[in-house]
Design an enzyme around this catalytic site. Structure first.
Site, PDB file in Angstrom:
ATOM      1  N   SER A 103      41.828  29.639  57.681  1.00 34.23           N
ATOM      2  CA  SER A 103      42.327  30.992  57.540  1.00 34.23           C
ATOM      3  C   SER A 103      43.818  30.956  57.225  1.00 34.23           C
ATOM      4  O   SER A 103      44.230  30.406  56.209  1.00 34.23           O
ATOM      5  CB  SER A 103      42.009  31.801  58.806  1.00 34.23           C
ATOM      6  OG  SER A 103      42.243  33.166  58.608  1.00 34.23           O
ATOM      7  N   GLU A 221      37.226  30.458  50.364  1.00 31.45           N
ATOM      8  CA  GLU A 221      36.457  31.309  51.278  1.00 31.45           C
ATOM      9  C   GLU A 221      37.321  32.502  51.639  1.00 31.45           C
ATOM     10  O   GLU A 221      38.533  32.496  51.423  1.00 31.45           O
ATOM     11  CB  GLU A 221      36.052  30.546  52.536  1.00 31.45           C
ATOM     12  CG  GLU A 221      37.212  30.016  53.385  1.00 31.45           C
ATOM     13  CD  GLU A 221      37.834  31.036  54.315  1.00 31.45           C
ATOM     14  OE1 GLU A 221      37.147  32.003  54.708  1.00 31.45           O
ATOM     15  OE2 GLU A 221      39.024  30.884  54.651  1.00 31.45           O
ATOM     16  N   HIS A 291      34.782  31.875  57.705  1.00 32.44           N
ATOM     17  CA  HIS A 291      34.828  32.573  58.990  1.00 32.44           C
ATOM     18  C   HIS A 291      33.402  32.773  59.504  1.00 32.44           C
ATOM     19  O   HIS A 291      32.916  33.884  59.686  1.00 32.44           O
ATOM     20  CB  HIS A 291      35.550  33.904  58.832  1.00 32.44           C
ATOM     21  CG  HIS A 291      37.022  33.749  58.561  1.00 32.44           C
ATOM     22  ND1 HIS A 291      37.510  33.287  57.355  1.00 32.44           N
ATOM     23  CD2 HIS A 291      38.097  33.997  59.334  1.00 32.44           C
ATOM     24  CE1 HIS A 291      38.836  33.265  57.405  1.00 32.44           C
ATOM     25  NE2 HIS A 291      39.210  33.690  58.595  1.00 32.44           N
TER      26      HIS A 291
END
Length: 321
Positions: A103, A221, A291
């Site tokens: 992230s 992602e 995630h």
């Protein structure tokens, strides 16, 4: 067992119980967990002010731990990129400390790659992955164990089946579209793996912290981004020449968004199909990373082979630094 240093370079913790569970689970596995002294600090939405979070990163580099692992993602690392001592982190990696995260961590590992070429790992965070109420995902934990033992050589997954376009769909929750595969995926060899969170990576374009990788395997992602926003960010990479300059693009999981009647059949697959129509580079989907509970670990900055046999795909780095 391993020495794991846990630090907070990004957002503050709102679920301290999850962090405690994550630390307890790692300790129950026999690891020594060293929690940074400011891991639970709070300053507005951040895990402490900029100086506190910067110092935590440098303490992680000086810890001598086997793994330096983030507590969570969120936002905050972009503020620190101009002040991080990248050479110190690279030297820590040379001494054996593996930096792991996802992230917002994409900002740090991209900058680290751009500045030093050092290898870091896309992987779990303590709170979201080890601090869950139920048992941690077995695949994630197995991949993490492989890293700790120095046994990881690659990550395999199943590509989605090629399928004809579906009838328009007006609404659904984006729990991760199963992206259809291109008709003729191909293997690539000796390519630098890089990427991470799409939004964070795009925010680095035009800065000294964006890796200048040509002929790489670009892994992407994201979470809570509507497919049109995903397409817009992919378009930015497209028009900048980044996508066409890779050997392959591998899409992980895109989750946590909500389609609407206004989309009138537009969905994530639509965005991916359009990107595929613009470049000759293979675009593969369904990589178990993002995630989501089930995630593999991937070495950012390492030379890898991407092997494709029918619907079976594998990223292999065995025996490589």
């Amino acid at each position: 067992m391993s020495h794991i240093y846990v630090y907070s370079p990004s957002s503050a913790h709102r679920d301290k119980a999850a962090l405690r569970r994550g630390v307890a689970r790692l300790e129950a596995l026999g690891h020594t967990v060293e929690l940074d002294r400011d891991a639970l600090a709070t300053e507005m939405r951040f895990a402490g002010d900029d100086a506190i979070r910067l110092a935590a990163i440098h303490r992680a580099a000086a810890s001598g731990a086997d793994v330096a692992m983030t507590t969570r993602g969120g936002y905050g690392l972009s503020r620190l990129l101009g002040a991080i001592r990248y050479k110190a982190i690279a030297k820590a990696i040379e001494r054996g400390t593996q930096f792991v995260g996802l992230s917002d961590f994409t900002a740090l590992q991209s900058a680290l790659l751009a500045k030093t070429g050092a290898v870091s790992w896309m992987g779990p965070a303590v709170e979201a992955d080890f601090g869950v109420l139920d048992a941690p995902d077995e695949i994630m934990q197995s991949c993490f164990d492989d890293l700790l033992r120095g046994q990881g050589e690659g990550a395999g997954w199943r590509l989605p089946a090629v399928r004809p376009p579906k009838a328009p769909r007006t609404s659904a929750e984006g729990a991760g579209d199963s992206l259809s595969a291109p008709s003729e995926p191909r293997s690539v060899r000796n390519a630098t793996l890089w990427g991470g969170n799409l939004c964070v990576l795009c925010s680095l374009m035009g800065t000294p912290y964006f890796p200048q990788v040509r002929g790489g395997v670009l892994v992407l992602e994201d979470v809570a981004e509507h497919p049109y926003r995903v397409e817009r960010m992919l378009s930015q990479l497209l028009h900048a020449g980044v996508l066409a300059g890779q050997k392959a693009i591998v899409l992980g999981q895109f989750t946590g968004y909500q389609l609407a009647p206004h989309d009138r059949g537009y969905r994530l697959q639509t965005a991916v199909d359009w990107i595929r129509s613009q470049i000759k580079v293979p675009v593969l989907g369904n990589l178990p990373f993002g995630h989501v509970p089930t995630k593999v670990l991937l070495p950012v900055g390492a030379s890898v082979d991407l092997l494709v046999d029918g619907r079976d795909a594998m990223i292999y780095w065995g025996g490589r630094d």
